[in-house]
Design a protein around this motif. Structure first.
Motif, PDB file in Angstrom:
ATOM      1  N   SER A 102       0.822  -1.209   0.000  1.00 21.52           N
ATOM      2  CA  SER A 102       0.000   0.000   0.000  1.00 21.52           C
ATOM      3  C   SER A 102       0.855   1.258   0.000  1.00 21.52           C
ATOM      4  N   LYS A 103       0.253   2.333  -0.494  1.00 24.60           N
ATOM      5  CA  LYS A 103       0.883   3.649  -0.373  1.00 24.60           C
ATOM      6  C   LYS A 103       0.536   4.202   0.997  1.00 24.60           C
ATOM      7  N   ARG A 104       1.537   4.686   1.724  1.00 21.55           N
ATOM      8  CA  ARG A 104       1.284   5.119   3.090  1.00 21.55           C
ATOM      9  C   ARG A 104       2.383   6.076   3.516  1.00 21.55           C
ATOM     10  N   ASP A 105       2.178   6.718   4.655  1.00 20.90           N
ATOM     11  CA  ASP A 105       3.227   7.542   5.232  1.00 20.90           C
ATOM     12  C   ASP A 105       4.419   6.664   5.608  1.00 20.90           C
ATOM     13  N   TRP A 106       5.617   7.241   5.580  1.00 22.07           N
ATOM     14  CA  TRP A 106       6.834   6.511   5.933  1.00 22.07           C
ATOM     15  C   TRP A 106       6.921   5.192   5.156  1.00 22.07           C
ATOM     16  N   PRO A 107       6.913   5.239   3.818  1.00 21.73           N
ATOM     17  CA  PRO A 107       6.897   4.000   3.033  1.00 21.73           C
ATOM     18  C   PRO A 107       8.103   3.107   3.289  1.00 21.73           C
ATOM     19  N   ASN A 108       9.191   3.672   3.802  1.00 25.28           N
ATOM     20  CA  ASN A 108      10.371   2.869   4.095  1.00 25.28           C
ATOM     21  C   ASN A 108      10.554   2.667   5.593  1.00 25.28           C
ATOM     22  N   GLY A 109       9.478   2.902   6.333  1.00 16.26           N
ATOM     23  CA  GLY A 109       9.527   2.667   7.767  1.00 16.26           C
ATOM     24  C   GLY A 109       9.192   1.222   8.111  1.00 16.26           C
ATOM     25  N   LEU A 110       9.024   0.964   9.397  1.00 14.51           N
ATOM     26  CA  LEU A 110       8.677  -0.377   9.840  1.00 14.51           C
ATOM     27  C   LEU A 110       7.224  -0.699   9.479  1.00 14.51           C
ATOM     28  N   HIS A 111       6.933  -1.968   9.299  1.00 13.97           N
ATOM     29  CA  HIS A 111       5.618  -2.378   8.790  1.00 13.97           C
ATOM     30  C   HIS A 111       4.635  -2.634   9.928  1.00 13.97           C
ATOM     31  N   PHE A 112       4.208  -1.554  10.549  1.00 10.74           N
ATOM     32  CA  PHE A 112       3.208  -1.623  11.604  1.00 10.74           C
ATOM     33  C   PHE A 112       2.113  -0.608  11.337  1.00 10.74           C
ATOM     34  N   GLU A 113       0.870  -1.040  11.549  1.00  8.16           N
ATOM     35  CA  GLU A 113      -0.263  -0.134  11.472  1.00  8.16           C
ATOM     36  C   GLU A 113      -0.361   0.663  12.768  1.00  8.16           C
ATOM     37  N   HIS A 114      -1.085   1.781  12.691  1.00  7.39           N
ATOM     38  CA  HIS A 114      -1.258   2.569  13.911  1.00  7.39           C
ATOM     39  C   HIS A 114      -2.719   2.970  14.068  1.00  7.39           C
ATOM     40  N   ARG A 115      -3.046   3.264  15.303  1.00 16.48           N
ATOM     41  CA  ARG A 115      -4.324   3.921  15.598  1.00 16.48           C
ATOM     42  C   ARG A 115      -4.034   5.065  16.562  1.00 16.48           C
ATOM     43  N   TYR A 116      -4.801   6.133  16.437  1.00 22.43           N
ATOM     44  CA  TYR A 116      -4.692   7.222  17.396  1.00 22.43           C
ATOM     45  C   TYR A 116      -5.347   6.784  18.704  1.00 22.43           C
ATOM     46  N   ASP A 117      -4.671   7.048  19.814  1.00 29.02           N
ATOM     47  CA  ASP A 117      -5.220   6.647  21.103  1.00 29.02           C
ATOM     48  C   ASP A 117      -4.638   7.554  22.183  1.00 29.02           C
ATOM     49  N   TYR A 118      -5.484   8.427  22.719  1.00 26.92           N
ATOM     50  CA  TYR A 118      -5.063   9.354  23.768  1.00 26.92           C
ATOM     51  C   TYR A 118      -5.722   9.014  25.102  1.00 26.92           C
ATOM     52  N   SER A 119      -6.191   7.775  25.232  1.00 25.54           N
ATOM     53  CA  SER A 119      -6.813   7.327  26.476  1.00 25.54           C
ATOM     54  C   SER A 119      -5.736   7.001  27.509  1.00 25.54           C
ATOM     55  N   TYR A 120      -6.164   6.729  28.727  1.00 26.74           N
ATOM     56  CA  TYR A 120      -5.218   6.325  29.779  1.00 26.74           C
ATOM     57  C   TYR A 120      -4.441   5.088  29.342  1.00 26.74           C
ATOM     58  N   ASP A 121      -5.152   4.056  28.923  1.00 30.12           N
ATOM     59  CA  ASP A 121      -4.485   2.824  28.517  1.00 30.12           C
ATOM     60  C   ASP A 121      -3.632   3.028  27.266  1.00 30.12           C
ATOM     61  N   GLY A 122      -4.120   3.862  26.352  1.00 33.07           N
ATOM     62  CA  GLY A 122      -3.362   4.119  25.130  1.00 33.07           C
ATOM     63  C   GLY A 122      -2.048   4.819  25.406  1.00 33.07           C
ATOM     64  N   VAL A 123      -2.061   5.788  26.314  1.00 35.68           N
ATOM     65  CA  VAL A 123      -0.831   6.504  26.660  1.00 35.68           C
ATOM     66  C   VAL A 123       0.152   5.556  27.346  1.00 35.68           C
ATOM     67  N   MET A 124      -0.342   4.756  28.282  1.00 34.03           N
ATOM     68  CA  MET A 124       0.547   3.821  28.970  1.00 34.03           C
ATOM     69  C   MET A 124       1.117   2.779  28.003  1.00 34.03           C
ATOM     70  N   ARG A 125       0.296   2.311  27.077  1.00 32.00           N
ATOM     71  CA  ARG A 125       0.762   1.339  26.078  1.00 32.00           C
ATOM     72  C   ARG A 125       1.825   1.988  25.183  1.00 32.00           C
ATOM     73  N   ALA A 126       1.570   3.193  24.730  1.00 31.21           N
ATOM     74  CA  ALA A 126       2.529   3.879  23.859  1.00 31.21           C
ATOM     75  C   ALA A 126       3.854   4.106  24.581  1.00 31.21           C
ATOM     76  N   TYR A 127       3.771   4.499  25.841  1.00 40.69           N
ATOM     77  CA  TYR A 127       4.979   4.743  26.635  1.00 40.69           C
ATOM     78  C   TYR A 127       5.803   3.463  26.784  1.00 40.69           C
ATOM     79  N   GLU A 128       5.159   2.370  27.170  1.00 40.44           N
ATOM     80  CA  GLU A 128       5.874   1.108  27.351  1.00 40.44           C
ATOM     81  C   GLU A 128       6.450   0.604  26.030  1.00 40.44           C
ATOM     82  N   ASP A 129       5.681   0.740  24.946  1.00 44.69           N
ATOM     83  CA  ASP A 129       6.186   0.315  23.637  1.00 44.69           C
ATOM     84  C   ASP A 129       7.419   1.122  23.238  1.00 44.69           C
ATOM     85  N   SER A 130       7.399   2.430  23.517  1.00 45.75           N
ATOM     86  CA  SER A 130       8.557   3.263  23.195  1.00 45.75           C
ATOM     87  C   SER A 130       9.789   2.815  23.972  1.00 45.75           C
ATOM     88  N   LEU A 131       9.612   2.502  25.257  1.00 48.42           N
ATOM     89  CA  LEU A 131      10.758   2.037  26.046  1.00 48.42           C
ATOM     90  C   LEU A 131      11.342   0.765  25.450  1.00 48.42           C
TER      91      LEU A 131
END
Length: 342
Positions: A102-131
């Motif tokens: 597919s054509k997408r942002d960051w075509p040469n980036g890693l092959h992961f889909e994303h969803r926007y998530d600014y919830s409590y669980d979403g922020v904690m998940r994003a933080y842990e994934d970044s670490l």
């Protein structure tokens, strides 16, 4: 100007070097960057004294975090400052082959889909994934990323995600800060009007401002920066070169705020270039140093993807600029009269 002199970030205990490094290019933003080039760039910056690095899961869908983490986890943790961002959660695509095609942002980036998530669980998940991607067990600050109309596409979604952040995600950020896992809570800003809207709902420590405060334009002086000053909110400047044109000048292919410059924009930058030339000051040096004359600004964080990019930025910060240059820019109407300068 000393690139590595420390400045306080708003009312927090963090003190940032005046010059940092922005990690978007390591996600292959405009140019494909190899792992070896990224490593050599980071090593050159480190050897020259760079100690503040900013990245995001969005840059290359995790690639920038991986590259910066791979380098920084070999350094003593107390010797550098690192910031990253929340707002997206990444998962394996349901159909990897279709995603790869597919054509997408960051075509040469890693092959992961994303969803926007600014919830409590979403922020904690994003933080842990970044670490995990960074290979580090803490970062110095987290920023709310891309919660604006340009990225979300509709005012309905912006309002919904802001409400989600205010009722859930902000609590997660505050808990992380209270526990000492981060030292500051910030938000990235690309458009006028975002800062007042955020401050009406959220208690933030700083903004990472990309585009609305550069040598080419300063609209945040009207309302946004005075509001930050009232609240004790610090500023880091991200898009210091206005997406490139303030580093290169008006050349074929140069972009102004991520688009080809209009004739008026090109003429404005040419005027700034001419004043810089009369004072024997590189345009990039004036662009890098200008924001730091504002008392709210703690640091500027240009990117780079080759060793000479970072060493050139350091040299540009160290280039002496006479007060007469700023005076002439204002006299010629090329810089706002109320913009803080020597």
């Amino acid at each position: 100007m000393d690139p590595f002199a420390l400045r306080p970030l708003g009312r927090t205990d963090l003190r940032l070097p005046q010059l940092g490094f922005g990690g978007a290019p390591f996600g292959n933003l405009f140019t494909i960057v190899s792992d070896d080039e990224a490593e050599a760039t980071l090593q050159a910056g480190w050897d020259a004294g760079l100690r503040y690095f900013d990245t995001s899961p969005w840059y290359g869908r995790g690639l920038s975090e991986q590259r910066i983490g791979r380098f920084l986890r070999r350094q003593a943790r107390g010797e550098f400052l690192l910031t990253t961002k929340i707002g997206r959660v990444f998962t394996a695509p349901a159909d990897p082959d279709a995603f790869a095609a597919s054509k997408r942002d960051w075509p040469n980036g890693l092959h992961f889909e994303h969803r926007y998530d600014y919830s409590y669980d979403g922020v904690m998940r994003a933080y842990e994934d970044s670490l995990q991607r960074l290979g580090l067990n803490r970062v110095d600050a987290l920023l709310i990323h891309d919660l604006d109309l340009a990225n979300l596409g509709s005012e309905v979604l912006v309002s919904a995600h802001l409400a989600q952040l205010a009722t859930g995600g902000m609590r997660a950020l505050q808990e992380l800060k209270a526990a000492g896992q981060i030292g500051a809570i910030g938000a990235g800003v690309n458009r006028i009007g975002t800062i007042p809207r955020f401050l009406k709902l959220l208690d933030l420590d700083f903004f990472l401002v990309a585009l609305p405060y550069t040598l080419a334009e300063q609209p945040v002086l009207d309302h946004e920066f005075p509001l930050c000053e009232e609240r004790g909110v610090g500023i880091v400047i991200g898009g210091v070169f206005a997406s490139g044109i303030l580093a290169t000048g008006v050349l074929p292919g140069a972009t102004y705020n991520y688009h080809p410059p209009t004739p008026a924009e090109a003429a404005h930058v040419r005027g700034i270039e001419a004043v810089c030339a009369r004072h024997d000051v590189p345009l990039a040096a004036a662009a890098l140093q200008f924001p730091l004359h504002h008392p709210l600004v703690a640091s500027v964080i240009p990117g780079g993807f080759r060793p000479d990019h970072v060493t050139r930025n350091i040299a540009s910060m160290q280039h002496a600029i006479p007060d007469a240059l700023w005076a002439e820019l204002k006299h010629e109407g090329l810089l706002r009269a109320d913009a803080p300068t020597p």
